[in-house]
Write a protein that holds these residues in place. Structure first.
Motif, PDB file in Angstrom:
ATOM      1  N   VAL A 131     -14.334 -18.778  -0.235  1.00 23.04           N
ATOM      2  CA  VAL A 131     -15.136 -19.609  -1.134  1.00 23.04           C
ATOM      3  C   VAL A 131     -16.481 -19.884  -0.490  1.00 23.04           C
ATOM      4  CG1 VAL A 131     -15.334 -21.896  -2.189  1.00 23.04           C
ATOM      5  CG2 VAL A 131     -13.149 -20.677  -2.241  1.00 23.04           C
ATOM      6  N   ILE A 132     -17.539 -19.694  -1.270  1.00 22.73           N
ATOM      7  CA  ILE A 132     -18.898 -19.990  -0.815  1.00 22.73           C
ATOM      8  C   ILE A 132     -19.512 -21.023  -1.747  1.00 22.73           C
ATOM      9  CG2 ILE A 132     -21.212 -19.074  -0.387  1.00 22.73           C
ATOM     10  CD1 ILE A 132     -19.176 -18.090   1.608  1.00 22.73           C
ATOM     11  N   LEU A 133     -20.018 -22.106  -1.160  1.00 28.52           N
ATOM     12  CA  LEU A 133     -20.660 -23.181  -1.915  1.00 28.52           C
ATOM     13  C   LEU A 133     -22.171 -22.999  -1.931  1.00 28.52           C
ATOM     14  CD1 LEU A 133     -18.595 -26.097  -0.356  1.00 28.52           C
ATOM     15  CD2 LEU A 133     -18.452 -25.368  -2.746  1.00 28.52           C
ATOM     16  N   HIS A 134     -22.806 -23.489  -2.997  1.00 32.27           N
ATOM     17  CA  HIS A 134     -24.258 -23.394  -3.124  1.00 32.27           C
ATOM     18  C   HIS A 134     -24.843 -24.733  -3.582  1.00 32.27           C
ATOM     19  CE1 HIS A 134     -24.212 -18.952  -2.942  1.00 32.27           C
ATOM     20  NE2 HIS A 134     -23.117 -19.040  -3.661  1.00 32.27           N
ATOM     21  N   THR A 135     -25.948 -25.111  -2.956  1.00 29.07           N
ATOM     22  CA  THR A 135     -26.751 -26.213  -3.474  1.00 29.07           C
ATOM     23  C   THR A 135     -27.757 -25.645  -4.473  1.00 29.07           C
ATOM     24  OG1 THR A 135     -28.482 -25.992  -1.792  1.00 29.07           O
ATOM     25  CG2 THR A 135     -26.589 -27.414  -1.260  1.00 29.07           C
ATOM     26  N   ARG A 177     -25.714   9.387  -5.500  1.00 28.44           N
ATOM     27  CA  ARG A 177     -26.954   8.807  -6.048  1.00 28.44           C
ATOM     28  C   ARG A 177     -27.797   9.888  -6.735  1.00 28.44           C
ATOM     29  NH1 ARG A 177     -31.461   5.792  -3.875  1.00 28.44           N
ATOM     30  NH2 ARG A 177     -31.430   6.873  -1.891  1.00 28.44           N
ATOM     31  N   LYS A 178     -27.952  11.045  -6.083  1.00 29.21           N
ATOM     32  CA  LYS A 178     -28.758  12.124  -6.669  1.00 29.21           C
ATOM     33  C   LYS A 178     -28.156  12.619  -7.979  1.00 29.21           C
ATOM     34  CE  LYS A 178     -30.824  13.746  -2.344  1.00 29.21           C
ATOM     35  NZ  LYS A 178     -30.843  14.832  -1.314  1.00 29.21           N
ATOM     36  N   ARG A 179     -26.824  12.685  -8.006  1.00 34.79           N
ATOM     37  CA  ARG A 179     -26.174  13.122  -9.242  1.00 34.79           C
ATOM     38  C   ARG A 179     -26.438  12.116 -10.363  1.00 34.79           C
ATOM     39  NH1 ARG A 179     -20.166  15.637 -10.133  1.00 34.79           N
ATOM     40  NH2 ARG A 179     -21.103  17.230  -8.814  1.00 34.79           N
ATOM     41  N   ILE A 180     -26.377  10.828 -10.053  1.00 32.30           N
ATOM     42  CA  ILE A 180     -26.654   9.793 -11.045  1.00 32.30           C
ATOM     43  C   ILE A 180     -28.086   9.913 -11.559  1.00 32.30           C
ATOM     44  CG2 ILE A 180     -27.049   7.295 -11.284  1.00 32.30           C
ATOM     45  CD1 ILE A 180     -24.562   6.882  -9.523  1.00 32.30           C
ATOM     46  N   GLU A 181     -29.033  10.134 -10.646  1.00 31.04           N
ATOM     47  CA  GLU A 181     -30.440  10.268 -11.059  1.00 31.04           C
ATOM     48  C   GLU A 181     -30.639  11.491 -11.946  1.00 31.04           C
ATOM     49  OE1 GLU A 181     -32.878   8.043  -7.469  1.00 31.04           O
ATOM     50  OE2 GLU A 181     -32.586  10.206  -7.329  1.00 31.04           O
ATOM     51  N   ASP A 182     -29.963  12.589 -11.618  1.00 31.76           N
ATOM     52  CA  ASP A 182     -30.072  13.800 -12.438  1.00 31.76           C
ATOM     53  C   ASP A 182     -29.479  13.581 -13.828  1.00 31.76           C
ATOM     54  OD1 ASP A 182     -31.300  15.166 -10.385  1.00 31.76           O
ATOM     55  OD2 ASP A 182     -29.477  16.155  -9.682  1.00 31.76           O
ATOM     56  N   MET A 183     -28.366  12.869 -13.892  1.00 36.65           N
ATOM     57  CA  MET A 183     -27.711  12.615 -15.177  1.00 36.65           C
ATOM     58  C   MET A 183     -28.565  11.712 -16.066  1.00 36.65           C
ATOM     59  SD  MET A 183     -23.628  12.077 -14.347  1.00 36.65           S
ATOM     60  CE  MET A 183     -23.950  10.569 -13.446  1.00 36.65           C
ATOM     61  N   MET A 184     -29.038  10.602 -15.501  1.00 32.53           N
ATOM     62  CA  MET A 184     -29.700   9.581 -16.309  1.00 32.53           C
ATOM     63  C   MET A 184     -31.201   9.797 -16.433  1.00 32.53           C
ATOM     64  SD  MET A 184     -27.140   7.725 -17.245  1.00 32.53           S
ATOM     65  CE  MET A 184     -27.761   6.141 -17.819  1.00 32.53           C
ATOM     66  N   GLY A 185     -31.767  10.624 -15.552  1.00 32.90           N
ATOM     67  CA  GLY A 185     -33.190  10.914 -15.643  1.00 32.90           C
ATOM     68  C   GLY A 185     -34.083   9.805 -15.145  1.00 32.90           C
ATOM     69  N   VAL A 186     -33.537   8.891 -14.305  1.00 31.12           N
ATOM     70  CA  VAL A 186     -34.327   7.786 -13.756  1.00 31.12           C
ATOM     71  C   VAL A 186     -33.969   7.590 -12.294  1.00 31.12           C
ATOM     72  CG1 VAL A 186     -34.465   6.591 -15.980  1.00 31.12           C
ATOM     73  CG2 VAL A 186     -32.612   6.030 -14.400  1.00 31.12           C
ATOM     74  N   LYS A 187     -34.775   6.833 -11.585  1.00 27.54           N
ATOM     75  CA  LYS A 187     -34.507   6.527 -10.196  1.00 27.54           C
ATOM     76  C   LYS A 187     -33.376   5.493 -10.092  1.00 27.54           C
ATOM     77  CE  LYS A 187     -37.391   8.934  -7.669  1.00 27.54           C
ATOM     78  NZ  LYS A 187     -36.880   9.857  -6.626  1.00 27.54           N
ATOM     79  N   ALA A 188     -32.491   5.711  -9.119  1.00 22.75           N
ATOM     80  CA  ALA A 188     -31.387   4.784  -8.865  1.00 22.75           C
ATOM     81  C   ALA A 188     -31.569   4.198  -7.474  1.00 22.75           C
ATOM     82  CB  ALA A 188     -30.050   5.505  -8.970  1.00 22.75           C
ATOM     83  N   TYR A 189     -31.744   2.885  -7.403  1.00 22.10           N
ATOM     84  CA  TYR A 189     -32.022   2.217  -6.132  1.00 22.10           C
ATOM     85  C   TYR A 189     -30.768   1.514  -5.613  1.00 22.10           C
ATOM     86  CZ  TYR A 189     -36.857   3.137  -7.364  1.00 22.10           C
ATOM     87  OH  TYR A 189     -38.037   3.764  -7.698  1.00 22.10           O
ATOM     88  N   ASN A 190     -30.502   1.737  -4.348  1.00 20.29           N
ATOM     89  CA  ASN A 190     -29.310   1.196  -3.708  1.00 20.29           C
ATOM     90  C   ASN A 190     -29.489  -0.301  -3.447  1.00 20.29           C
ATOM     91  OD1 ASN A 190     -26.851   1.047  -2.429  1.00 20.29           O
ATOM     92  ND2 ASN A 190     -27.485   2.136  -0.596  1.00 20.29           N
ATOM     93  N   SER A 191     -28.476  -1.071  -3.783  1.00 19.09           N
ATOM     94  CA  SER A 191     -28.486  -2.522  -3.602  1.00 19.09           C
ATOM     95  C   SER A 191     -27.331  -2.926  -2.703  1.00 19.09           C
ATOM     96  CB  SER A 191     -28.349  -3.228  -4.965  1.00 19.09           C
ATOM     97  OG  SER A 191     -28.123  -4.610  -4.809  1.00 19.09           O
ATOM     98  N   PHE A 192     -27.577  -3.879  -1.793  1.00 20.23           N
ATOM     99  CA  PHE A 192     -26.503  -4.397  -0.943  1.00 20.23           C
ATOM    100  C   PHE A 192     -26.426  -5.904  -1.085  1.00 20.23           C
ATOM    101  CE2 PHE A 192     -24.942  -6.463   2.865  1.00 20.23           C
ATOM    102  CZ  PHE A 192     -23.743  -5.803   3.084  1.00 20.23           C
ATOM    103  N   GLY A 193     -25.206  -6.384  -1.217  1.00 21.44           N
ATOM    104  CA  GLY A 193     -24.985  -7.822  -1.237  1.00 21.44           C
ATOM    105  C   GLY A 193     -23.532  -8.104  -0.944  1.00 21.44           C
ATOM    106  N   MET A 194     -23.223  -9.337  -0.636  1.00 22.86           N
ATOM    107  CA  MET A 194     -21.840  -9.760  -0.444  1.00 22.86           C
ATOM    108  C   MET A 194     -21.772 -11.250  -0.696  1.00 22.86           C
ATOM    109  SD  MET A 194     -21.705  -9.279   3.705  1.00 22.86           S
ATOM    110  CE  MET A 194     -19.928  -9.314   3.647  1.00 22.86           C
ATOM    111  N   SER A 195     -20.658 -11.697  -1.250  1.00 28.66           N
ATOM    112  CA  SER A 195     -20.569 -13.088  -1.678  1.00 28.66           C
ATOM    113  C   SER A 195     -20.766 -14.056  -0.522  1.00 28.66           C
ATOM    114  CB  SER A 195     -19.222 -13.349  -2.349  1.00 28.66           C
ATOM    115  OG  SER A 195     -18.154 -13.088  -1.464  1.00 28.66           O
ATOM    116  N   GLU A 196     -20.342 -13.663   0.692  1.00 26.73           N
ATOM    117  CA  GLU A 196     -20.484 -14.564   1.836  1.00 26.73           C
ATOM    118  C   GLU A 196     -21.951 -14.831   2.172  1.00 26.73           C
ATOM    119  OE1 GLU A 196     -16.635 -12.217   2.550  1.00 26.73           O
ATOM    120  OE2 GLU A 196     -18.610 -11.897   1.683  1.00 26.73           O
TER     121      GLU A 196
END
Length: 439
Positions: free
Chosen positions: A104-108, A225-244
């Protein structure tokens, strides 16, 4: 009023020199360490380590601090790691807790504002502006990808479409009807969305206004990622996050796509050997360790993420000097050990995505047969591929050979028709370990 032509959402923070970044970090680190003394768990950790907050005089002194782990959060569930009274908190997020207490992570209110600023910074960095339409296909609720991107996109000023997870036909209708220009989704769901588009006769290049994909929440290879970009015809940017750490927003690629910028005005980044817990040289793969610098409700010191990555650099042609990390290679606790060989699912994916005859869905199954551990890789064929037996047999041999070269073991390869394997509209299940019933 923000300059819409500026490449920076927060120029003052994003363009700091290394010296400015480190000075900022040290000031925030000292404040954070003192703030942690409001918590009995951290008081005990500091006493056991034989240190006090006044021992932190340089950035290198971060190594004197005790590590924090997921077990700390679970053992002190639900609010034992809080550093402010519960009345000062306005939201919590938690993991699923399928193997025990959830984390569990709390936020103000301030924590949420800072989180929104991080996400907005990321989206601005890849060219999104207030006149864009942002569609979020992440689950809302306890999963941070929903509300995290929602508030960040609103902070930037975009029209937001909180589509949530699943219902691909509705997702496509929203994309075409609302003029969606950017989507956030897990990589495996983007490939599923494209398949449904094909079934509906929708060409993302011709029939949509899409220009940006933000993909994350599950490890994926550069080949995926390259396959996704080829399929959708747009740039796909990698995102990193974690609930902690709050959720999405911790790290993101810029337009250079040469690594994830981790925002060092919010976090201190360390890469350590997961066995010795000592720092590893830049360029060497190790475990990512993060210390929060702007968190009020639940600051975390030297949190062991279990994610494996490496430092790529500390400058970028985009003008940002925040540390750049490689895409996550997987988690140390996701590693498969087969006959003494360490294997990560992303290694399998990298090979499979290089074969144009294959689709996007695959499943790795580990079994014990006659006291021997074995791996079976099931992978769907692409529609364009023939059902000619001899060609399928040769393709199976080629895939097996390439996998053996990568993982040093010979797996069983099963080619199956498209639509055979289970499809998830959340994070994809890539590994099923049936060996556990024998252990």
């Amino acid at each position: 009023m923000k300059d819409l032509n500026s490449p920076y959402f927060n120029p003052e923070r994003e363009t700091m020199t290394r010296e400015q970044i480190e000075a900022f970090q040290l000031e925030r680190l000292k404040e954070t360490v003192h703030h942690c003394m409001n918590n009995a768990i951290y008081q005990k950790k500091f006493k056991e380590a034989g240190i006090t907050p006044d021992d932190i005089k340089t950035l290198d002194d971060v190594r004197k601090l005790p590590f924090t782990t997921k077990s700390d959060l679970r053992d002190n569930y639900p609010f034992g790691m809080a550093c402010v009274p519960l009345r000062d908190c306005v939201r919590l997020h938690s993991s699923s807790g399928t193997t025990g207490n959830p984390t569990v992570i709390l936020h103000t209110k301030k924590d949420l504002d800072e989180w929104a600023n991080q996400v907005a910074r990321n989206l601005w960095m890849v060219g999104l502006r207030p006149d864009d339409v942002f569609q979020n296909s992440s689950g809302y609720g306890m999963f941070t990808g929903g509300l995290g991107f929602q508030y960040g996109a609103e902070k930037l000023g975009m029209l937001t479409v909180p589509a949530a997870a699943g219902n691909s036909l509705r997702q496509i209708k929203f994309i075409t009807d609302f003029g969606t220009t950017a989507i956030h989704a897990v990589p495996s769901y983007v490939t599923r969305l494209f398949e449904v588009m094909q079934e509906q006769g929708v060409d993302p290049r011709r029939d949509t206004k899409l220009k940006v994909l933000a993909i994350g929440a599950e490890p994926h290879s550069e080949e995926q990622r390259k396959r996704i970009e080829d399929m959708m015809g747009v740039k796909a940017y990698n995102s990193f996050g974690m609930s902690e750490m709050c959720g999405p927003g911790v790290g993101f690629e810029c337009k250079e796509q040469n690594g994830l910028h981790f925002w060092e005005d919010y976090y201190i980044v360390e890469i350590v050997n997961p066995e010795t817990l000592e720092p590893v040289p830049d360029g060497e793969i190790g475990e990512l360790v993060l210390t929060t610098l702007c968190r009020e409700a639940m600051p975390l010191l030297r949190y062991r993420t279990r994610d494996l990555t490496r430092v790529l650099g500390r400058s970028c042609p985009c003008g940002r000097n925040h540390i750049r990390l490689d895409r996550m290679r997987g988690r140390s606790d996701d590693m498969m050990v087969l006959r003494g060989v360490n294997i990560f699912p992303i290694q399998i994916e990298k090979i499979l995505m290089n074969f144009k005859e294959l689709g996007n869905n695959y499943l790795i199954t580990l079994t014990t047969d006659d006291n021997n551990d074995n791996m079976t890789v099931e992978v769907e064929l692409a529609d364009m591929f023939t059902d000619d037996y001899s060609r399928l047999q040769q393709l199976s041999k080629d895939i097996t050979r390439s996998l053996k070269d990568e993982i040093l073991l010979t797996p069983r390869v099963k080619l199956v028709p498209r639509g055979t394997l289970p499809v998830s509209e959340g994070k994809a299940v890539r590994v099923v370990d049936k060996r556990k019933v024998y252990q």
